[in-house]
Design an enzyme around this catalytic site. Structure first.
Site, PDB file in Angstrom:
ATOM      1  CG  HIS A 287      -1.778   1.191   1.263  1.00 17.55           C
ATOM      2  ND1 HIS A 287      -3.101   1.137   0.873  1.00 17.55           N
ATOM      3  CD2 HIS A 287      -1.469   2.378   1.816  1.00 17.55           C
ATOM      4  CE1 HIS A 287      -3.796   2.408   0.904  1.00 17.55           C
ATOM      5  NE2 HIS A 287      -2.909   3.144   1.608  1.00 17.55           N
ATOM      6  CB  CYS A 288       2.230   3.352  -2.559  1.00 11.91           C
ATOM      7  SG  CYS A 288       3.416   4.691  -2.850  1.00 11.91           S
ATOM      8  N   PRO A 289       1.263   5.144   0.412  1.00 12.08           N
ATOM      9  CG  PRO A 289       2.158   5.978   2.016  1.00 12.08           C
ATOM     10  CD  PRO A 289       2.108   4.887   1.311  1.00 12.08           C
TER      11      PRO A 289
END
Length: 459
Positions: free
Chosen positions: A191-193
């Site tokens: 999960h890439c913010p």
């Protein structure tokens, strides 16, 4: 005068009569409620925009920071550095910078606004069926919780499929549940913010092209901003060049602190693509040789070029959640016709009809028994039955009950032979015919009661 008044009254009466038919087939107009789309009731923690066309994670603050940094840095470069570089060096520099900027912006939006490969959750019926399968596989024992894993063999390597208690499914290989988005994602990477979304099977190639092109753009801007400062320092001095272009100083600072992480991230994902791994698998060490000598990556094609082509050039799978589809209303199912056969859950009319038939049958049994007892008693009174003889023959005619309907007992012939002194008697022949199953039951009851009466009288 009277004719004119009557005509006006008649027209008034005709105008008050409604010409619309009031048949029972007509129903009053009802305002149709708009159908909901699936993204409106989506169970995960995602945000949707543009009627479900754009799908992002719930936390999007860092994504806007990424977007602002790219826009501000490139805007300063094109405004303050590109005019000087195009005049002093070549006009190709702004063109190359513009192409890189558009490519970076396009891949960023494509990564952030798309479905990463979310797996749909199981419906209540599917979840219940899966629970039954798990119980059957466990042998139905309740003292131990059933196993929540399955094993499949992929290219000679055993891979475990874990059960997701949130989505109620067995996750396919390489899938994982994202705790931030609350979804199971196919070929989950991380999960890439910074992009405001999960990175999975459907957007990984765009994420990789984004960080790779952003690395080139950062290096490109950093190099030509330094070039601008150096060329300006030759004309006016180094300090004067810094004072005349403070935007260039800001660009150098942003690019200097960004380039290391961006280039390092690009190199790491280049390694992952060349070995056909995901970030999740690499962090967990799923295919590390430390786990065993026979542990290897079953998804690798054994060739760097083939692995890169499979990750970047393969067909893009469709979305599985159909977020813009309409929600289907539950349609009640009609009960199939019974065709007159009494089944479990039959109608009330069938039950009442059955109870009425049972009452009539009971009346037939009582009347037939009374008639038979009276006839036997009258025969004994007339002397037709002799108790002195060792054997006696009892003959009875057919009993017809015409007053009791709808069920009629046609014949009941009793033949008795050889009644001994020890009150041994044998009763033969009882032929019964009835129109329904309940009448046959009643006739058998008459037979048993008649035999008991004869035996008692003979004794």
């Amino acid at each position: 005068m009277h004719l004119g008044v009557s005509e006006s009254m008649r027209e008034c009466e005709y105008s008050q009569i409604s010409t619309r038919s009031s048949t029972p087939m007509e129903t009053p107009y009802k305002k149709r409620t708009p159908k909901k789309r699936k993204w409106e009731i989506f169970p995960g923690r995602n945000k949707f925009y543009c009627d479900g066309r754009i799908m992002m994670a719930k936390q999007t603050g860092v994504f806007y920071l990424t977007l602002i940094l790219i826009l501000v840095t490139c805007g300063l470069f094109f405004s303050f550095d590109c005019p000087f570089l195009a005049q002093q060096l070549t006009p190709v520099i702004p063109v190359i910078g513009g192409v890189l900027f558009l490519f970076v912006l396009g891949t960023l939006l494509r990564t952030s606004f798309s479905d990463p490969g979310v797996l749909p959750r199981a419906s209540p019926d599917e979840a219940a069926d899966l629970e039954r399968q798990i119980d059957v596989a466990n042998g139905g024992t309740g003292y131990r919780p059933p196993p929540r894993t399955k094993e499949v063999v992929i290219n000679g390597q055993t891979v475990k499929l874990k059960y997701c208690f949130t989505c109620k499914i067995f996750r396919p290989p390489r899938a994982s549940h994202c705790s931030l988005c609350d979804n199971c994602v196919e070929r989950f990477d991380h999960h890439c913010p910074w992009v405001g979304n999960c990175v999975g099977r459907r957007n990984y190639r765009f994420f990789y092209m984004f960080i790779l092109s952003l690395s080139f753009l950062t290096i490109f801007i950093f190099a030509f901003v330094i070039t601008h400062i150096i060329l300006s320092s030759h004309q006016n001095g180094f300090l004067s060049a810094l004072k005349n272009s403070p935007a260039s100083v800001l660009e150098v600072v942003v690019c200097f602190f960004s380039v290391w992480s961006i280039v390092g991230l690009s190199g790491f994902h280049t390694y992952l693509i060349s070995s056909n791994q995901t970030t999740n698998e690499d962090i967990k060490g799923s295919w590390s040789s430390k786990r065993g000598k026979d542990n290897y990556n079953p998804y690798s094609y054994g060739n760097i070029f083939t692995n890169c082509c499979a990750a970047l050039c393969g067909p893009l799978p469709p979305s599985l959640i159909d977020r813009r589809g309409f929600v289907e209303a539950d349609v009640p199912q009609l009960a199939p016709p019974t065709n007159g056969i009494t089944i479990y859950g039959s109608t009330q009319s069938q039950q009442s009809h059955t109870s009425t038939a049972d009452m009539k049958t009971l009346r037939v049994v009582v009347l037939a028994s009374l008639l038979l007892i009276l006839q036997l008693s009258s025969q004994m009174a007339r002397g037709h039955v002799s108790t002195a003889s060792p054997a006696s023959t009892i003959k009875s005619s057919t009993i017809k009950s015409s007053t009791v309907s709808p069920s009629t007992i046609k014949s009941s012939t009793i033949k008795s032979s050889t009644v001994s002194h020890s009150t041994a008697s044998t009763v033969k022949s009882s032929t019964l015919s009835a129109s329904t199953l309940s009448t046959m039951t009643a006739a058998s009851t008459v037979k048993s009661s008649t035999v008991k009466a004869v035996s008692a009288t003979a004794s």
